[in-house]
Write an enzyme that holds these catalytic residues in place. Structure first.
Site, PDB file in Angstrom:
ATOM      1  N   GLY A  12       0.835  -1.201   0.000  1.00 16.47           N
ATOM      2  CA  GLY A  12       0.000   0.000   0.000  1.00 16.47           C
ATOM      3  C   GLY A  12       0.870   1.252   0.000  1.00 16.47           C
ATOM      4  CG  ASP A  13       0.654   3.733   2.425  1.00 14.29           C
ATOM      5  OD1 ASP A  13      -0.469   4.244   2.344  1.00 14.29           O
ATOM      6  OD2 ASP A  13       1.029   3.038   3.385  1.00 14.29           O
ATOM      7  CE  LYS A  16      -3.356   1.577  -3.919  1.00 13.62           C
ATOM      8  NZ  LYS A  16      -2.235   1.542  -2.961  1.00 13.62           N
ATOM      9  CE  LYS A  18       2.588  12.247  -9.924  1.00 11.77           C
ATOM     10  NZ  LYS A  18       3.928  12.761  -9.938  1.00 11.77           N
ATOM     11  CB  ALA A  39      -7.614   3.475   1.366  1.00 15.79           C
ATOM     12  CB  THR A 298      -5.763   6.350   7.351  1.00 15.68           C
ATOM     13  OG1 THR A 298      -6.123   6.322   5.978  1.00 15.68           O
ATOM     14  CG2 THR A 298      -6.988   6.041   8.194  1.00 15.68           C
ATOM     15  N   GLY A 300      -1.617   8.742  10.476  1.00 13.75           N
ATOM     16  CA  GLY A 300      -0.488   9.606  10.812  1.00 13.75           C
ATOM     17  C   GLY A 300       0.702   8.824  11.364  1.00 13.75           C
ATOM     18  N   GLY A 413       8.157  13.621  -8.453  1.00 14.74           N
ATOM     19  CA  GLY A 413       7.700  14.644  -7.503  1.00 14.74           C
ATOM     20  C   GLY A 413       6.216  14.481  -7.282  1.00 14.74           C
TER      21      GLY A 413
HETATM   22  P1  IMP Z   1      -6.857  -2.816   8.414  1.00 16.76           P
HETATM   23  O1  IMP Z   1      -7.001  -2.766   6.930  1.00 16.76           O
HETATM   24  O2  IMP Z   1      -7.160  -1.516   9.091  1.00 16.76           O
HETATM   25  O3  IMP Z   1      -7.592  -3.990   9.015  1.00 16.76           O
HETATM   26  O4  IMP Z   1      -5.298  -3.091   8.739  1.00 16.76           O
HETATM   27  C1  IMP Z   1      -4.652  -4.309   8.357  1.00 16.76           C
HETATM   28  C2  IMP Z   1      -3.229  -4.020   7.893  1.00 16.76           C
HETATM   29  O5  IMP Z   1      -3.262  -3.311   6.672  1.00 16.76           O
HETATM   30  C3  IMP Z   1      -2.408  -3.158   8.855  1.00 16.76           C
HETATM   31  O6  IMP Z   1      -1.058  -3.566   8.773  1.00 16.76           O
HETATM   32  C4  IMP Z   1      -2.549  -1.752   8.272  1.00 16.76           C
HETATM   33  O7  IMP Z   1      -1.471  -0.916   8.624  1.00 16.76           O
HETATM   34  C5  IMP Z   1      -2.533  -2.085   6.792  1.00 16.76           C
HETATM   35  N1  IMP Z   1      -3.227  -1.080   5.969  1.00 16.76           N
HETATM   36  C6  IMP Z   1      -4.554  -0.899   5.826  1.00 16.76           C
HETATM   37  N2  IMP Z   1      -4.820   0.096   4.971  1.00 16.76           N
HETATM   38  C7  IMP Z   1      -3.627   0.555   4.548  1.00 16.76           C
HETATM   39  C8  IMP Z   1      -3.248   1.546   3.602  1.00 16.76           C
HETATM   40  O8  IMP Z   1      -4.057   2.226   2.971  1.00 16.76           O
HETATM   41  N3  IMP Z   1      -1.915   1.723   3.434  1.00 16.76           N
HETATM   42  C9  IMP Z   1      -0.986   0.966   4.089  1.00 16.76           C
HETATM   43  N4  IMP Z   1      -1.297   0.025   4.957  1.00 16.76           N
HETATM   44  C10 IMP Z   1      -2.610  -0.193   5.187  1.00 16.76           C
END
Ligand code: IMP
Length: 436
Positions: A12-13, A16, A18, A39, A298, A300, A413
């Site tokens: 994640g992160d 996507k 951008k 997200a 989400t 911080g 950037g």
């Molecule tokens: P949950 O989706 O809140 O149940 O979290 C499960 C795992 O997914 C945890 O390790 C979170 O940090 C990770 N996670 C959930 N959403 C994101 C995201 O948008 N970006 C990065 N990690 C995420």
């Protein structure tokens, strides 16, 4: 009938938001297909920064219909706050559609998520605490509320009377407060009244757009390595960010997808618990985190940072049938003397090239690195591959060879314009619905 799926290739992160925003000009519809307000999409347009959790980033374009698909779990309070924020900043939200079948994250899901994490203590998953797991759990157990249920007080009452006693029992066991049926019916019905104009049959919306020959973009949240089936279970999210999730959660069939664009960063980050073989706990990692502003949109929370790991990359390319890749944040690596790239793992003296989708197996992996010389020049203003420092090109070529598919967009950037476009890019040839 062109449908393009955008998926994260890491944890994640990857940026996507951008990428979706960059491609949005060419499409008529953007569909979110899984996840919820766990997200966070940050989109920078000119001086404006938008942070979105639920509404697809295509909403920033007036010609786009933004759809929250049936595979998403919706916290109506978050959605309403986001719609209000966008309206307050002059964005028309009239074309935001929400699937009537999407499941609702109720306040007791949030309380259960947080209570369970506290109970797990050291073994916690490190969730975002948004109630994602409990809401998907109820969906699978057929105890969930769907968005359409918010429109009918008697349906709400019947369903809540059936589920709340058990929820309160579990919450009580966790030392947390319970919820009353009356309060939940009132809250949910008020959400329903407010969101009714946005509810729709999202599958038919998407199918009708495809039948008209319009270009539909389906955007995943989180990433392949957090996928419930393919990530390092149990340190995963509770949905399927992989491209297959776009079919079940977006309302399309596999043969309606004609391109799967993978998004990755030039290094790796992970939020929450779980194994992360290439994690950096030194000054280099801290520098990448600082320059890359690696804090969760989400929660911080600071993101864990590491070198790029090509072992899960190969897996992600295969399991998503990736046809092309966007590489983000290459600029963040400028100034690092030597860049490491993980090409395989050493597990108890054995070389492992394949990603094992198990936290236990990955916990014992030691990265085998290839070293690349770095570059000093800032690259924010570069707009062509030829304009990149030679060592940056070398690193990029190595990533491309390891992935086995072309890198078609390179981000240097945060701004929309700070993007290198490869001359070859399939979406350009399709027509789609260009902006006037
Ligand atoms: P949950 O989706 O809140 O149940 O979290 C499960 C795992 O997914 C945890 O390790 C979170 O940090 C990770 N996670 C959930 N959403 C994101 C995201 O948008 N970006 C990065 N990690 C995420």
């Amino acid at each position: 009938m062109p449908a393009t799926v955008i998926v994260g290739l890491q944890w994640g992160d990857e940026g996507k938001g951008k990428t979706t925003d960059f491609l949005a000009e060419q499409v008529a519809m953007v569909v979110r297909y899984q996840g919820g307000d766990n997200a966070g999409h940050t989109v920078v347009t000119g001086d404006e920064v938008f942070k979105l959790h639920l509404v697809p980033s295509g909403v920033l374009y007036p010609h786009i219909t933004s759809v929250i698909g049936n595979g998403v779990v919706v916290n109506p309070a978050t959605l309403i706050a986001e719609l209000d924020m966008l309206t307050g900043r002059g964005i028309d939200v009239g074309r935001v559609r929400v699937s009537r079948s999407a499941h609702v994250i109720m306040p007791y899901h949030v309380a259960l998520d947080r209570g369970n994490e506290a109970r797990l203590a050291e073994a916690k998953v490190g969730t975002t605490g948004r109630g994602i797991g409990p809401a998907y759990g109820d969906r699978a157990w057929r105890l969930g509320l769907r968005m359409e249920d918010l429109l009918d007080r008697s349906v709400l009452r019947t369903r809540l009377e059936a589920v709340l006693p058990d929820k309160n029992l579990v919450l009580g066991g966790m030392g947390a407060n319970g919820f009353t049926v009356d309060a939940m019916v009132d809250v949910a019905a008020a959400w329903g009244e407010r969101l009714a104009p946005h509810l729709d049959d999202s599958t038919w919306l998407v199918q009708a757009a495809l039948a008209r020959g319009e270009h539909v973009l389906l955007e995943g949240a989180q990433g392949t390595l957090l996928d419930l089936d393919h990530g390092s279970y149990p340190f995963v999210t509770s949905s399927n960010p992989v491209a297959g999730g776009a079919c079940t959660g977006g309302g399309i069939g596999p043969l309606q997808v004609d391109e799967v664009l993978g998004v990755m960063k030039a290094y790796a980050t992970r939020v929450g618990s779980g194994p992360f073989p290439t994690e950096l706990q030194d000054e280099i990692g801290a520098g990448i985190a600082r320059r890359g502003n690696e804090f969760g949109t989400t929660t911080g929370r600071p993101r864990r940072v590491g070198w790029f790991d090509a072992v899960p990359l190969r897996y992600a390319v295969a399991v998503n049938s990736i046809s092309s890749i966007t590489l983000n944040k290459l600029d963040i690596l400028s100034g690092i003397p030597e860049i490491q790239l993980c090409v395989a793992y050493d597990v108890h003296g054995r070389r492992v090239d394949h990603w094992p989708s198990s936290a236990l197996a990955i916990a014992d992996a030691t990265p085998i690195y290839e070293t690349f010389p770095g570059w000093d020049e800032p690259i924010h203003d570069v707009r062509s591959l030829a304009g990149l420092p030679e060592n940056a090109r070398r690193y990029l070529t190595a990533l491309e060879e390891l992935a086995g598919v072309p890198i078609v967009l390179v981000s240097v950037g945060p701004e929309r314009t700070q993007t290198i476009e490869r001359a070859w890019r399939p979406m350009r040839h399709r027509g789609g619905v260009p902006l006037a």
